[in-house]
Design a protein around this motif. Structure first.
Motif, PDB file in Angstrom:
ATOM      1  N   GLU A  71      -1.255  -3.270 -23.099  1.00 60.22           N
ATOM      2  CA  GLU A  71      -1.216  -4.158 -21.928  1.00 60.22           C
ATOM      3  C   GLU A  71      -0.351  -3.548 -20.824  1.00 60.22           C
ATOM      4  N   LEU A  72       0.773  -2.934 -21.184  1.00 61.42           N
ATOM      5  CA  LEU A  72       1.644  -2.302 -20.201  1.00 61.42           C
ATOM      6  C   LEU A  72       0.934  -1.131 -19.507  1.00 61.42           C
ATOM      7  N   GLU A  73       0.178  -0.351 -20.264  1.00 60.23           N
ATOM      8  CA  GLU A  73      -0.554   0.760 -19.656  1.00 60.23           C
ATOM      9  C   GLU A  73      -1.622   0.254 -18.689  1.00 60.23           C
ATOM     10  N   ARG A  74      -2.290  -0.868 -19.052  1.00 62.52           N
ATOM     11  CA  ARG A  74      -3.286  -1.444 -18.123  1.00 62.52           C
ATOM     12  C   ARG A  74      -2.628  -1.903 -16.827  1.00 62.52           C
ATOM     13  N   GLU A  75      -1.456  -2.528 -16.946  1.00 64.74           N
ATOM     14  CA  GLU A  75      -0.759  -2.959 -15.738  1.00 64.74           C
ATOM     15  C   GLU A  75      -0.381  -1.766 -14.860  1.00 64.74           C
ATOM     16  N   GLU A  76       0.075  -0.668 -15.498  1.00 62.42           N
ATOM     17  CA  GLU A  76       0.425   0.517 -14.713  1.00 62.42           C
ATOM     18  C   GLU A  76      -0.797   1.090 -13.997  1.00 62.42           C
ATOM     19  N   GLU A  77      -1.940   1.105 -14.657  1.00 64.22           N
ATOM     20  CA  GLU A  77      -3.156   1.610 -14.015  1.00 64.22           C
ATOM     21  C   GLU A  77      -3.552   0.728 -12.827  1.00 64.22           C
ATOM     22  N   GLU A  78      -3.443  -0.592 -12.992  1.00 62.61           N
ATOM     23  CA  GLU A  78      -3.762  -1.491 -11.888  1.00 62.61           C
ATOM     24  C   GLU A  78      -2.826  -1.284 -10.702  1.00 62.61           C
ATOM     25  N   LEU A  79      -1.508  -1.131 -10.995  1.00 65.66           N
ATOM     26  CA  LEU A  79      -0.553  -0.898  -9.921  1.00 65.66           C
ATOM     27  C   LEU A  79      -0.823   0.422  -9.209  1.00 65.66           C
ATOM     28  N   GLU A  80      -1.184   1.457  -9.956  1.00 68.11           N
ATOM     29  CA  GLU A  80      -1.478   2.756  -9.350  1.00 68.11           C
ATOM     30  C   GLU A  80      -2.714   2.666  -8.450  1.00 68.11           C
ATOM     31  N   ALA A  81      -3.743   1.948  -8.925  1.00 66.24           N
ATOM     32  CA  ALA A  81      -4.940   1.797  -8.091  1.00 66.24           C
ATOM     33  C   ALA A  81      -4.629   1.013  -6.810  1.00 66.24           C
ATOM     34  N   LYS A  82      -3.810  -0.039  -6.935  1.00 70.10           N
ATOM     35  CA  LYS A  82      -3.440  -0.826  -5.747  1.00 70.10           C
ATOM     36  C   LYS A  82      -2.620   0.020  -4.774  1.00 70.10           C
ATOM     37  N   PHE A  83      -1.716   0.869  -5.316  1.00 74.26           N
ATOM     38  CA  PHE A  83      -0.910   1.723  -4.455  1.00 74.26           C
ATOM     39  C   PHE A  83      -1.796   2.706  -3.682  1.00 74.26           C
ATOM     40  N   GLN A  84      -2.788   3.265  -4.318  1.00 76.90           N
ATOM     41  CA  GLN A  84      -3.677   4.194  -3.637  1.00 76.90           C
ATOM     42  C   GLN A  84      -4.479   3.480  -2.540  1.00 76.90           C
ATOM     43  N   GLU A  85      -4.916   2.244  -2.825  1.00 80.36           N
ATOM     44  CA  GLU A  85      -5.654   1.483  -1.797  1.00 80.36           C
ATOM     45  C   GLU A  85      -4.763   1.194  -0.592  1.00 80.36           C
ATOM     46  N   ASP A  86      -3.511   0.762  -0.864  1.00 84.21           N
ATOM     47  CA  ASP A  86      -2.598   0.474   0.248  1.00 84.21           C
ATOM     48  C   ASP A  86      -2.299   1.734   1.047  1.00 84.21           C
ATOM     49  N   LYS A  87      -2.158   2.865   0.351  1.00 86.43           N
ATOM     50  CA  LYS A  87      -1.880   4.108   1.057  1.00 86.43           C
ATOM     51  C   LYS A  87      -3.046   4.510   1.954  1.00 86.43           C
ATOM     52  N   ALA A  88      -4.272   4.353   1.447  1.00 90.46           N
ATOM     53  CA  ALA A  88      -5.450   4.686   2.270  1.00 90.46           C
ATOM     54  C   ALA A  88      -5.538   3.771   3.477  1.00 90.46           C
ATOM     55  N   ALA A  89      -5.238   2.468   3.272  1.00 92.46           N
ATOM     56  CA  ALA A  89      -5.287   1.531   4.391  1.00 92.46           C
ATOM     57  C   ALA A  89      -4.236   1.864   5.444  1.00 92.46           C
ATOM     58  N   ALA A  90      -3.033   2.238   4.981  1.00 93.10           N
ATOM     59  CA  ALA A  90      -1.977   2.598   5.933  1.00 93.10           C
ATOM     60  C   ALA A  90      -2.362   3.834   6.731  1.00 93.10           C
ATOM     61  N   GLU A  91      -2.987   4.798   6.078  1.00 95.13           N
ATOM     62  CA  GLU A  91      -3.422   5.988   6.804  1.00 95.13           C
ATOM     63  C   GLU A  91      -4.502   5.643   7.837  1.00 95.13           C
ATOM     64  N   MET A  92      -5.365   4.726   7.479  1.00 97.91           N
ATOM     65  CA  MET A  92      -6.400   4.314   8.440  1.00 97.91           C
ATOM     66  C   MET A  92      -5.783   3.618   9.641  1.00 97.91           C
ATOM     67  N   GLU A  93      -4.716   2.799   9.392  1.00 97.97           N
ATOM     68  CA  GLU A  93      -4.058   2.135  10.502  1.00 97.97           C
ATOM     69  C   GLU A  93      -3.306   3.129  11.380  1.00 97.97           C
ATOM     70  N   MET A  94      -2.634   4.165  10.717  1.00 99.15           N
ATOM     71  CA  MET A  94      -1.880   5.134  11.495  1.00 99.15           C
ATOM     72  C   MET A  94      -2.789   6.081  12.262  1.00 99.15           C
ATOM     73  N   GLU A  95      -3.998   6.291  11.765  1.00101.35           N
ATOM     74  CA  GLU A  95      -4.915   7.215  12.420  1.00101.35           C
ATOM     75  C   GLU A  95      -6.145   6.424  12.915  1.00101.35           C
ATOM     76  N   PRO A  96      -6.018   5.863  14.090  1.00100.21           N
ATOM     77  CA  PRO A  96      -7.214   5.190  14.641  1.00100.21           C
ATOM     78  C   PRO A  96      -8.256   6.235  15.012  1.00100.21           C
ATOM     79  N   ASP A  97      -9.330   5.776  15.572  1.00100.25           N
ATOM     80  CA  ASP A  97     -10.416   6.696  15.951  1.00100.25           C
ATOM     81  C   ASP A  97      -9.923   7.656  17.011  1.00100.25           C
ATOM     82  N   LEU A  98      -9.923   8.960  16.678  1.00101.55           N
ATOM     83  CA  LEU A  98      -9.472  10.001  17.579  1.00101.55           C
ATOM     84  C   LEU A  98     -10.617  10.946  17.869  1.00101.55           C
TER      85      LEU A  98
END
Length: 675
Positions: free
Chosen positions: A464-491
């Motif tokens: 169960e702990l390993e599943r939680e870590e995988e979920e947190l890692e996937a959420k972190f990657q999604e947030d990171k991609a979203a932040a990059e999209m916000e920092m880099e608008p259409d150029l």
């Protein structure tokens, strides 16, 4: 008694022998004599030379004669072994010749010392000394063959195994390739070469084993063939010598499978032909390779031959063993019965040695001095032995077969023997519940039982702990991609290129900072030349583009950089200008392809000379003060070395052409360590 043949001194060749003795005489005796000395002093000088040379010969020859064993004084086994390997007559003759040479040298020295006593001049004494030493050397030259033979004998004897003729010994013999070396490798720690062809073993090998807390010697002898004694070779005669002279139990191995290349009839004939060598010795016949062919599968005539050999084993000296022990069977490949054969051999030899000791006169003398005292009865009351009731019950059960006592020794033999069986120490634990004996021992940490903190559902919780870590890692990657999209608008393309340059510049600054930090910011200031800028990025064109983009006028900066470059690199000499016509213009283009301002050759030359004669700064140092400080530190480091008078890299070195220890004359007594 053991003989250590490795201690025999080396026998030099005749030439080396002469060189050693004469060199020793020259070094250890005076070397200066003059014509003006008194005649008695001259005589003593040369008499000392002759006597010292004779003493050296005597010492070295006596050492050789003492170290080599005397054939008549050593054990008969070694005496016959020397006769087999080296020819006893040749061996004794060589030693006798050296002994004769020693006596002749002593007589020569005695005669010439008498003549030297009456020498009337330095020349006559010197010639007598030369004659004496020359005759001694001639004697040794005549014995060069004997010295060479004894050196070969010494080398071979040093490789002989150390065999104790009087200790407890198992002597393994039989036809070639019947399994003698394999048996020895199984019961001892020896490593004898084993090959599937005859006469792999060409000499006697020694191994050691333990039985009943005693040390046993096992001898692996070369294979022997059934033929007359005079036709046997040196390899076979070694086995015959060992069987004839060693007090050992003889283990005769028979190959029942006949894979050795010899039939059972041939092996039986060999046994009966060498049976006189087994007189007064315990004898064991072992049948090998029963994993290929068992005794029950033998032909009737082969079984009769083996029965005949078994009958020869039964004699007055044989033990009263069972039928299976009288003819033990084994397989050195599967190790079946190997330890049983070893046990039978050791028991037979122990019993034979005890009987021999009891039959000796010394044992009778000891027994006569022993007295067994019998106590006198104090009354007529009968006092029978009293056996406890529980012991009597157990004894009755044991006699009837209801109770079987199993000892640790029996368990060890059933489970592989010593070194393989591991005793169970927990079966005798006294606990409230016998089911607790084999529980896993809990570990204590900081005064607390680790078992109290073990969760039986640990695997589910970990998953169960390993599943939680995988979920947190996937959420972190999604947030990171979203932040990059916000920092880099259409150029557009130009803005993306500029953003890439900014990121590259930032990565370069970070790496440069880390590099400086790793060396504690101790980076020297380097000049902007080709060594510090190998990529040629610091050009006037790049400067003009980068500063021009900021709105800065770079005309004066570019002109100043070009003038400095021209001064550093120099202009062509005046004679090269003269070669081009003197007044002709020479196109001078810089690295950017632009025309450089022309400079007069004399002015350029004067500037370059001034530049060369000016005081240059130290490489990697900021200014003159830094250079002075570095020089002071270097002088301070050298000061300690100067105080210790140690040579530095600036000292002048003159190699000694004539070392004193080689050219200052003769060394004194005891100074021969450099030779």
């Amino acid at each position: 008694m053991q003989y250590n043949f490795k201690k025999i001194t080396t026998v030099p060749t005749a030439k080396d022998f002469i060189d050693v003795v004469l060199s020793r005489t020259q070094r250890q005796t005076p070397t200066v004599v003059h014509r003006g000395y008194a005649i008695t002093r001259i005589r003593q000088f040369y008499m000392r030379k002759v006597k010292y040379t004779q003493t050296s010969w005597n010492e070295k020859l006596s050492k050789i004669l003492e170290d080599f064993p005397r054939v008549d004084d050593i054990h008969p086994f070694y005496s016959d072994l020397l006769n087999v390997l080296y020819d006893k007559d040749h061996y004794k003759l060589a030693l006798g010749q050296l002994n004769t040479a020693k006596n002749i040298i002593d007589k020569i020295a005695k005669d010439y010392v008498k003549l030297l006593k009456y020498g009337d001049s330095l020349y006559r004494c010197k010639q007598l000394k030369r004659a004496a030493l020359g005759r001694m050397c001639t004697i040794m030259k005549k014995h060069a063959a004997s010295l060479a033979y004894l050196e070969q004998v010494r080398q071979h004897m040093s490789r002989l195994p150390s065999i104790d003729p009087n200790t407890r010994t198992i002597l393994v013999c039989g036809y070639p390739n019947v399994g003698k070396s394999s048996f020895m490798n199984k019961v001892t720690r020896a490593d004898v070469e084993v090959q599937p062809y005859a006469f792999t073993t060409k000499s006697i090998y020694v191994g050691h084993t333990d039985y009943k807390y005693l040390r046993w010697q096992v001898l692996d002898t070369p294979g022997i063939l059934d033929r007359p004694l005079e036709e046997r070779n040196t390899i076979e005669m070694q086995s015959i010598t060992a069987m004839a002279h060693l007090r050992a139990v003889v283990l005769y191995i028979v190959d029942a499978s006949e894979q050795c290349g010899y039939t059972i009839k041939q092996q039986a004939d060999l046994f009966h032909s060498i049976k006189p060598l087994f007189a007064n010795k315990p004898l064991v016949i072992a049948v090998n390779k029963v994993d290929v062919r068992k005794l029950e599968d033998l032909k009737p005539e082969d079984a009769a031959l083996i029965a005949g050999m078994r009958a020869a084993v039964r004699g007055p000296a044989a033990l009263t063993l069972g039928e299976e022990e009288e003819l033990p069977c084994m397989s050195t490949l599967s190790e079946e019965g190997v330890m049983e054969v070893k046990r039978v051999c050791c028991d037979k030899l122990l019993a034979a040695r005890v009987e021999q000791k009891l039959a000796s006169r010394r044992a009778g003398e000891v027994l006569n001095r022993l007295h067994v005292a019998q106590p006198k009865p104090r009354d007529n009351i009968s006092r029978p032995a009293v056996i406890p009731h529980s012991v009597a019950i157990n004894k009755a059960k044991k006699a009837s077969g209801e109770l079987k006592i199993v000892t640790e020794k029996m368990l060890q033999e059933e489970n592989g023997g010593a070194g393989v069986y591991n005793a169970d120490l927990r079966k005798n634990y006294l606990l409230d519940n016998d089911d607790w004996k084999y529980d896993i021992m809990p570990e204590i940490y900081n005064g607390k039982n680790v078992a109290d903190f073990i969760d039986p559902e640990i695997d589910e919780r970990l998953a169960e702990l390993e599943r939680e870590e995988e979920e947190l890692e996937a959420k972190f990657q999604e947030d990171k991609a979203a932040a990059e999209m916000e920092m880099e608008p259409d150029l557009d393309d130009e803005e993306k290129e500029l953003l890439g340059q900014v990121r590259a510049r930032r990565a370069k600054l970070v790496s440069e900072h880390r590099r400086k930090k790793s060396v504690a910011n101790n980076v020297p200031t380097m000049r902007r030349d080709r060594t510090s800028d190998p990529e040629r990025r610091l050009t006037t064109t790049r400067m003009k583009e980068s500063l021009g983009a900021m709105g800065i006028d770079t005309t004066l900066a570019v002109a100043r950089a070009r003038s400095a470059s021209a001064v550093r690199e120099g202009r062509k000499r005046s004679r090269s200008l003269a070669g081009n016509g003197g007044d002709e213009d020479v196109d001078a283009m810089d690295a950017d392809g632009e025309e450089k301002p022309r400079v007069h050759s004399s002015k350029s030359r004067s500037v370059s000379v001034a530049r060369r004669t000016s005081k240059s700064k130290g490489a990697g140092l900021r200014d003159e003060s830094e250079k002075m400080r570095a020089q002071k530190l270097a002088d301070k480091a050298q000061r300690k070395m100067n105080k210790r008078a140690k040579t530095g890299e600036a000292d002048r070195v003159i190699i000694t052409k004539m070392p004193k220890h080689l050219f200052s004359g003769k060394r004194g007594n005891g100074k021969t360590d450099r030779r």
